[in-house]
Structures are given as structure tokens and as C-alpha cells.
Design a protein around this motif. Structure first.
Motif, PDB file in Angstrom:
ATOM      1  N   LEU A 114       0.836  -1.218   0.000  1.00 21.83           N
ATOM      2  CA  LEU A 114       0.000   0.000   0.000  1.00 21.83           C
ATOM      3  C   LEU A 114       0.867   1.264   0.000  1.00 21.83           C
ATOM      4  N   THR A 115       2.009   1.173   0.695  1.00 30.65           N
ATOM      5  CA  THR A 115       2.925   2.324   0.712  1.00 30.65           C
ATOM      6  C   THR A 115       3.480   2.574  -0.689  1.00 30.65           C
ATOM      7  N   LEU A 116       3.859   1.476  -1.376  1.00 27.56           N
ATOM      8  CA  LEU A 116       4.358   1.610  -2.752  1.00 27.56           C
ATOM      9  C   LEU A 116       3.292   2.187  -3.676  1.00 27.56           C
ATOM     10  N   LEU A 117       2.063   1.736  -3.448  1.00 28.21           N
ATOM     11  CA  LEU A 117       0.937   2.235  -4.255  1.00 28.21           C
ATOM     12  C   LEU A 117       0.742   3.742  -4.025  1.00 28.21           C
ATOM     13  N   ALA A 118       0.846   4.156  -2.772  1.00 29.80           N
ATOM     14  CA  ALA A 118       0.689   5.588  -2.430  1.00 29.80           C
ATOM     15  C   ALA A 118       1.800   6.418  -3.071  1.00 29.80           C
ATOM     16  N   VAL A 119       3.023   5.845  -3.100  1.00 33.69           N
ATOM     17  CA  VAL A 119       4.158   6.534  -3.731  1.00 33.69           C
ATOM     18  C   VAL A 119       3.899   6.680  -5.234  1.00 33.69           C
ATOM     19  N   CYS A 120       3.408   5.600  -5.856  1.00 31.79           N
ATOM     20  CA  CYS A 120       3.112   5.634  -7.300  1.00 31.79           C
ATOM     21  C   CYS A 120       2.032   6.681  -7.611  1.00 31.79           C
ATOM     22  N   VAL A 121       0.991   6.689  -6.790  1.00 34.18           N
ATOM     23  CA  VAL A 121      -0.086   7.678  -6.983  1.00 34.18           C
ATOM     24  C   VAL A 121       0.482   9.086  -6.855  1.00 34.18           C
ATOM     25  N   ASN A 122       1.335   9.282  -5.849  1.00 41.41           N
ATOM     26  CA  ASN A 122       1.935  10.603  -5.630  1.00 41.41           C
ATOM     27  C   ASN A 122       2.769  11.044  -6.830  1.00 41.41           C
ATOM     28  N   VAL A 123       3.559  10.135  -7.372  1.00 44.20           N
ATOM     29  CA  VAL A 123       4.408  10.464  -8.530  1.00 44.20           C
ATOM     30  C   VAL A 123       3.542  10.781  -9.748  1.00 44.20           C
ATOM     31  N   CYS A 124       2.490   9.972  -9.958  1.00 40.25           N
ATOM     32  CA  CYS A 124       1.609  10.199 -11.120  1.00 40.25           C
ATOM     33  C   CYS A 124       0.897  11.548 -11.016  1.00 40.25           C
ATOM     34  N   VAL A 125       0.371  11.835  -9.824  1.00 41.91           N
ATOM     35  CA  VAL A 125      -0.313  13.116  -9.634  1.00 41.91           C
ATOM     36  C   VAL A 125       0.698  14.276  -9.754  1.00 41.91           C
ATOM     37  N   GLY A 126       1.925  14.019  -9.292  1.00 40.72           N
ATOM     38  CA  GLY A 126       2.995  15.028  -9.413  1.00 40.72           C
ATOM     39  C   GLY A 126       3.275  15.351 -10.875  1.00 40.72           C
ATOM     40  N   ILE A 127       3.296  14.320 -11.714  1.00 41.11           N
ATOM     41  CA  ILE A 127       3.515  14.527 -13.157  1.00 41.11           C
ATOM     42  C   ILE A 127       2.351  15.355 -13.733  1.00 41.11           C
TER      43      ILE A 127
END
Lengths: 140, 73
Positions: free
Chosen positions: A50-63
Motif C-alpha cells: 500500500l505504501t508503494l501504491l501511495a508513492v506511485c499515486v503521488n508520482v503520477c499526480v505530481g507529473i
């Protein structure tokens, strides 16, 4: 003298829409960052997946935020662009100039508190706001 | 650089906001150009020229060039 009103190009509504899009992505990034930062401890008991998923979401939204900002800048007029880019240039300059001595101070334990990247982000936000405000007042 | 934007706008009874919208810039930009705080790009000068139906040099003129011309005379 011809006093007919000039035709409406829709410029104001276009820039307003662009600003709204930027505000949406900034809000989404803030929420995604909060989720990534506090989620592991408060919501899912440090579950790695779930932490990895949250990081991925954060990076995608950051882009998404970067692209929204790029589009917003491209739709600004030339003076607004100048004010915005001047403020960004000052912000990047201040960040680079402050970050290196700050890191040295931390490495040699000159400062007693824990050096954190959030301090740099706060400084950058503040610098951008002051520079942008100064630029806006200058050309008012 | 000096310009006649304010005079031309007043002659047509347009507001800064109306002119700004027609030129696809912000009201702040129109104000900054009118008060001489900001010089427009060539592209924006062309847009103003088309809008007012005048040549660019009838709207914008270079102060340094005017001084030079006076000195030469």
C-alpha cells in the motif's frame, strides 16, 4: 470615431479555466502527498504494498501537476509569463544557494535540529510568493 | 518605448479590460504598457496594430530613436 466594442476573444475565461486546472492538480498533489506521508502510519499499518501504491499515486499526480503548470505558463500573456518566470528563477537560485550551506551545516553538526527537506520546500514556497508578489506590484 | 495605446483606447471608449480581452492579454499587461512600465513584444504590437487598423509606428515609437533623429536634425 468608431466606438464599437472589440470582439470577445475568450482570453479571460481561458486563463481562468487554466488556473482552475492548476489549482485542482495542486490540491490533488497535496492530498496524495499527505496520503503518502501519513498513510503508512495512520491508515494501513506500514503495509509495504500500500505504501508503494501511495508513492506511485503521488508520482503520477505530481507529473499531472507539472504538466498543468507547464500548460498554465504557456497560456499566460507575456508580462504574466515574465513575472512568473522571474519568480521561479529567484526561487531556484535561492534553493540552490541555501541548500548546499544548509547541508554542510547539518553534516558538521553546526545546527542542533534535524535538517529536513521540508525546510527547503517551505523556503522555496515563501521565496516564490514574495518574488511573485514583488513582480506583480512592480508592473501594477 | 512610448505608445498611444491609452489615447486610442479612450477615443474608442473602450475599457482596459475590453482592450486586454481583444489583445488576448491581462488587464495588468495593458495597464503596464500604457504607463510605459512594460514594452510589448513585436507579436503583441502587431496584434494592437491590426486591432486599431494602424501601422505599428503610429502606435509605438522608440524614444531613443526620436532623440537620435532630433540630434541628427
Amino acid at each position: 470615431m468608431n466606438q464599437a466594442k472589440p470582439k470577445d476573444t475568450g482570453y479571460q475565461s481561458r486563463t481562468f479555466k487554466s488556473l482552475g486546472r492548476l489549482a485542482f492538480w495542486a490540491g490533488a498533489w497535496l492530498a496524495a502527498t499527505a496520503l503518502m506521508k501519513f498513510g503508512p502510519r495512520l491508515l494501513w499499518n506500514k503495509d509495504v504494498l500500500l505504501t508503494l501504491l501511495a508513492v506511485c499515486v503521488n508520482v503520477c499526480v505530481g507529473i499531472g501537476l507539472i504538466l498543468a503548470q507547464k500548460r498554465y505558463i504557456s497560456e499566460l500573456d507575456e508580462l504574466q509569463k515574465k513575472i512568473y518566470l522571474d519568480a521561479l528563477a529567484i526561487t531556484v537560485g535561492v534553493a540552490v544557494i541555501v541548500a548546499i550551506p544548509y547541508s554542510v551545516l547539518h553534516t558538521y553538526a553546526v545546527i542542533s535540529f534535524q535538517a529536513d527537506v521540508s525546510h527547503l520546500l517551505e523556503l522555496m514556497s515563501l521565496t516564490f510568493l514574495v518574488s511573485f508578489f514583488y513582480g506583480s506590484v512592480r508592473y501594477r | 518605448m512610448k505608445n498611444r495605446l491609452k489615447v486610442l483606447r479612450a477615443e474608442r471608449n473602450w475599457t482596459q479590460a475590453e482592450l486586454a480581452n481583444a489583445l488576448e492579454v491581462s488587464r495588468q499587461t495593458v495597464n503596464a504598457i500604457e504607463t510605459g512600465k512594460f514594452d510589448p513584444s513585436l507579436q503583441l504590437a502587431f496584434r494592437a496594430s491590426r486591432l486599431f487598423g494602424m501601422r505599428i509606428e503610429e502606435i509605438f515609437h522608440d524614444e531613443d530613436h526620436s532623440n537620435l533623429a532630433t540630434e541628427v536634425r
